[in-house]
Design a protein around this motif. Structure first.
Motif, PDB file in Angstrom:
ATOM      1  N   PHE A 280       0.749  -0.263   9.116  1.00 58.65           N
ATOM      2  CA  PHE A 280      -0.270  -0.980   8.383  1.00 58.65           C
ATOM      3  C   PHE A 280      -1.572  -1.058   9.162  1.00 58.65           C
ATOM      4  O   PHE A 280      -2.639  -0.950   8.593  1.00 58.65           O
ATOM      5  CB  PHE A 280       0.202  -2.397   8.044  1.00 58.65           C
ATOM      6  N   SER A 281      -1.487  -1.229  10.444  1.00 56.95           N
ATOM      7  CA  SER A 281      -2.678  -1.462  11.263  1.00 56.95           C
ATOM      8  C   SER A 281      -3.735  -0.385  11.043  1.00 56.95           C
ATOM      9  O   SER A 281      -3.478   0.795  11.168  1.00 56.95           O
ATOM     10  CB  SER A 281      -2.289  -1.504  12.741  1.00 56.95           C
ATOM     11  N   GLY A 282      -4.935  -0.825  10.705  1.00 54.88           N
ATOM     12  CA  GLY A 282      -6.053   0.094  10.545  1.00 54.88           C
ATOM     13  C   GLY A 282      -6.085   0.816   9.213  1.00 54.88           C
ATOM     14  O   GLY A 282      -6.921   1.684   9.009  1.00 54.88           O
ATOM     15  N   ASN A 283      -5.193   0.482   8.291  1.00 51.63           N
ATOM     16  CA  ASN A 283      -5.170   1.184   7.009  1.00 51.63           C
ATOM     17  C   ASN A 283      -6.423   0.965   6.189  1.00 51.63           C
ATOM     18  O   ASN A 283      -6.994   1.910   5.677  1.00 51.63           O
ATOM     19  CB  ASN A 283      -3.965   0.744   6.181  1.00 51.63           C
ATOM     20  N   TYR A 284      -6.810  -0.260   6.012  1.00 55.44           N
ATOM     21  CA  TYR A 284      -7.948  -0.553   5.160  1.00 55.44           C
ATOM     22  C   TYR A 284      -8.921  -1.462   5.885  1.00 55.44           C
ATOM     23  O   TYR A 284      -8.562  -2.516   6.364  1.00 55.44           O
ATOM     24  CB  TYR A 284      -7.500  -1.200   3.853  1.00 55.44           C
ATOM     25  N   GLY A 285     -10.148  -1.025   5.903  1.00 56.28           N
ATOM     26  CA  GLY A 285     -11.208  -1.811   6.497  1.00 56.28           C
ATOM     27  C   GLY A 285     -12.435  -1.686   5.628  1.00 56.28           C
ATOM     28  O   GLY A 285     -12.391  -1.133   4.536  1.00 56.28           O
ATOM     29  N   GLY A 286     -13.522  -2.191   6.114  1.00 60.40           N
ATOM     30  CA  GLY A 286     -14.790  -2.039   5.425  1.00 60.40           C
ATOM     31  C   GLY A 286     -14.825  -2.655   4.044  1.00 60.40           C
ATOM     32  O   GLY A 286     -14.263  -3.719   3.802  1.00 60.40           O
ATOM     33  N   VAL A 287     -15.484  -1.961   3.138  1.00 60.73           N
ATOM     34  CA  VAL A 287     -15.736  -2.468   1.795  1.00 60.73           C
ATOM     35  C   VAL A 287     -14.439  -2.745   1.033  1.00 60.73           C
ATOM     36  O   VAL A 287     -14.323  -3.755   0.337  1.00 60.73           O
ATOM     37  CB  VAL A 287     -16.622  -1.471   1.007  1.00 60.73           C
ATOM     38  N   ILE A 288     -13.458  -1.861   1.162  1.00 61.46           N
ATOM     39  CA  ILE A 288     -12.215  -2.057   0.416  1.00 61.46           C
ATOM     40  C   ILE A 288     -11.474  -3.302   0.902  1.00 61.46           C
ATOM     41  O   ILE A 288     -11.028  -4.122   0.105  1.00 61.46           O
ATOM     42  CB  ILE A 288     -11.322  -0.797   0.492  1.00 61.46           C
ATOM     43  N   ALA A 289     -11.351  -3.460   2.200  1.00 66.07           N
ATOM     44  CA  ALA A 289     -10.692  -4.663   2.731  1.00 66.07           C
ATOM     45  C   ALA A 289     -11.474  -5.910   2.348  1.00 66.07           C
ATOM     46  O   ALA A 289     -10.881  -6.939   1.982  1.00 66.07           O
ATOM     47  CB  ALA A 289     -10.548  -4.569   4.236  1.00 66.07           C
ATOM     48  N   ASP A 290     -12.798  -5.837   2.387  1.00 68.12           N
ATOM     49  CA  ASP A 290     -13.627  -6.977   1.988  1.00 68.12           C
ATOM     50  C   ASP A 290     -13.383  -7.346   0.527  1.00 68.12           C
ATOM     51  O   ASP A 290     -13.321  -8.523   0.174  1.00 68.12           O
ATOM     52  CB  ASP A 290     -15.113  -6.679   2.214  1.00 68.12           C
ATOM     53  N   PHE A 291     -13.256  -6.321  -0.329  1.00 67.66           N
ATOM     54  CA  PHE A 291     -12.979  -6.577  -1.752  1.00 67.66           C
ATOM     55  C   PHE A 291     -11.683  -7.364  -1.893  1.00 67.66           C
ATOM     56  O   PHE A 291     -11.639  -8.391  -2.577  1.00 67.66           O
ATOM     57  CB  PHE A 291     -12.896  -5.262  -2.531  1.00 67.66           C
ATOM     58  N   TRP A 292     -10.606  -6.878  -1.251  1.00 69.22           N
ATOM     59  CA  TRP A 292      -9.314  -7.548  -1.394  1.00 69.22           C
ATOM     60  C   TRP A 292      -9.316  -8.929  -0.763  1.00 69.22           C
ATOM     61  O   TRP A 292      -8.675  -9.851  -1.265  1.00 69.22           O
ATOM     62  CB  TRP A 292      -8.187  -6.692  -0.832  1.00 69.22           C
ATOM     63  N   ARG A 293     -10.053  -9.112   0.333  1.00 67.67           N
ATOM     64  CA  ARG A 293     -10.154 -10.452   0.932  1.00 67.67           C
ATOM     65  C   ARG A 293     -10.871 -11.407  -0.018  1.00 67.67           C
ATOM     66  O   ARG A 293     -10.502 -12.575  -0.137  1.00 67.67           O
ATOM     67  CB  ARG A 293     -10.852 -10.366   2.275  1.00 67.67           C
ATOM     68  N   THR A 294     -11.902 -10.906  -0.712  1.00 64.69           N
ATOM     69  CA  THR A 294     -12.615 -11.720  -1.701  1.00 64.69           C
ATOM     70  C   THR A 294     -11.698 -12.074  -2.860  1.00 64.69           C
ATOM     71  O   THR A 294     -11.680 -13.214  -3.328  1.00 64.69           O
ATOM     72  CB  THR A 294     -13.867 -10.972  -2.216  1.00 64.69           C
ATOM     73  N   VAL A 295     -10.923 -11.100  -3.320  1.00 61.26           N
ATOM     74  CA  VAL A 295      -9.950 -11.364  -4.390  1.00 61.26           C
ATOM     75  C   VAL A 295      -8.976 -12.442  -3.935  1.00 61.26           C
ATOM     76  O   VAL A 295      -8.732 -13.421  -4.643  1.00 61.26           O
ATOM     77  CB  VAL A 295      -9.187 -10.065  -4.773  1.00 61.26           C
ATOM     78  N   GLY A 296      -8.409 -12.282  -2.751  1.00 56.20           N
ATOM     79  CA  GLY A 296      -7.436 -13.249  -2.241  1.00 56.20           C
ATOM     80  C   GLY A 296      -8.010 -14.629  -2.057  1.00 56.20           C
ATOM     81  O   GLY A 296      -7.364 -15.629  -2.378  1.00 56.20           O
ATOM     82  N   ALA A 297      -9.237 -14.713  -1.555  1.00 54.93           N
ATOM     83  CA  ALA A 297      -9.870 -16.010  -1.321  1.00 54.93           C
ATOM     84  C   ALA A 297     -10.138 -16.746  -2.628  1.00 54.93           C
ATOM     85  O   ALA A 297     -10.184 -17.977  -2.647  1.00 54.93           O
ATOM     86  CB  ALA A 297     -11.173 -15.816  -0.546  1.00 54.93           C
ATOM     87  N   ALA A 298     -10.300 -16.004  -3.722  1.00 51.65           N
ATOM     88  CA  ALA A 298     -10.589 -16.617  -5.014  1.00 51.65           C
ATOM     89  C   ALA A 298      -9.329 -17.027  -5.770  1.00 51.65           C
ATOM     90  O   ALA A 298      -9.412 -17.631  -6.840  1.00 51.65           O
ATOM     91  CB  ALA A 298     -11.417 -15.659  -5.869  1.00 51.65           C
ATOM     92  N   ILE A 299      -8.172 -16.720  -5.226  1.00 54.97           N
ATOM     93  CA  ILE A 299      -6.917 -17.027  -5.917  1.00 54.97           C
ATOM     94  C   ILE A 299      -6.436 -18.418  -5.507  1.00 54.97           C
ATOM     95  O   ILE A 299      -6.128 -18.651  -4.349  1.00 54.97           O
ATOM     96  CB  ILE A 299      -5.832 -15.979  -5.585  1.00 54.97           C
ATOM     97  N   PRO A 300      -6.368 -19.332  -6.484  1.00 52.66           N
ATOM     98  CA  PRO A 300      -5.838 -20.657  -6.169  1.00 52.66           C
ATOM     99  C   PRO A 300      -4.310 -20.631  -6.258  1.00 52.66           C
ATOM    100  O   PRO A 300      -3.736 -19.829  -6.964  1.00 52.66           O
ATOM    101  CB  PRO A 300      -6.424 -21.528  -7.286  1.00 52.66           C
ATOM    102  N   GLY A 301      -3.652 -21.477  -5.537  1.00 49.14           N
ATOM    103  CA  GLY A 301      -2.202 -21.562  -5.655  1.00 49.14           C
ATOM    104  C   GLY A 301      -1.847 -22.528  -6.765  1.00 49.14           C
ATOM    105  O   GLY A 301      -2.685 -23.289  -7.204  1.00 49.14           O
TER     106      GLY A 301
END
Length: 172
Positions: free
Chosen positions: A1-22
């Motif tokens: 897994f290490s180093g698979n996704y960085g940059g814009v794509i990782a930022d997109f998924w981090r934004t998606v995750g941060a917007a998900i409420p439990g």
């Protein structure tokens, strides 16, 4: 897994995750090595209320998974067109370069079937002008040429008995 996704794509998924409420239940389609569940499980900070199911036709078993097996479940050997889940059970369905490998529109309809009303689809697809998409289109065209009536495959079928005769020593 290490180093698979960085940059814009990782930022997109981090934004998606941060917007998900439990509490949420997430499905990742065509998960591969589980990079998206890994990223999302790191960003969403409510382990008791987040469940991630990840499906792939391949026999997936990422090494990192043992440390996070309570929140992420992998389901190998699953066709996206026939998901083994009840209707309306996922709050978010995601896919990165995975849904493209499924039969459309069957996989899209199946994703909508298991998505709750008002749920979210978060998909990253190859752009139609990407190298991947251009190579796939070229391969599709080559296959069509090979399989067309009177094409190479028909010629090979017609040639096969003659090759068999020569191999058997029949030169007539």
């Amino acid at each position: 897994f290490s180093g698979n996704y960085g940059g814009v794509i990782a930022d997109f998924w981090r934004t998606v995750g941060a917007a998900i409420p439990g509490p949420v239940r997430i499905l990742d389609l065509g998960t591969g090595n589980g990079s998206i569940p890994k990223l999302l499980s790191e960003v969403i900070r409510a382990p008791a209320v987040v469940e991630i199911d990840a499906v792939d036709l391949a026999d997936v078993a990422p090494g990192w998974h043992a440390a996070d097996a309570t929140r992420v479940r992998f389901h190998p050997g699953v066709l996206m067109e026939r998901l083994p889940f009840p209707s309306g059970c996922f709050d978010v369905i995601c896919s990165q370069f995975g849904i493209e490998y499924a039969r459309a529109p069957d996989a899209w309809l199946e994703a909508l079937r298991v998505l709750v009303k008002g749920g979210r689809l978060e998909w990253v697809l190859h752009h139609r002008e990407s190298v991947f998409a251009r190579v796939a289109a070229s391969e599709r065209d080559h296959l069509a040429w090979l399989l067309q009536p009177g094409g190479l495959m028909d010629a090979a079928v017609e040639l096969a008995p003659w090759v068999a005769r020569v191999r058997a020593g029949d030169a007539t």
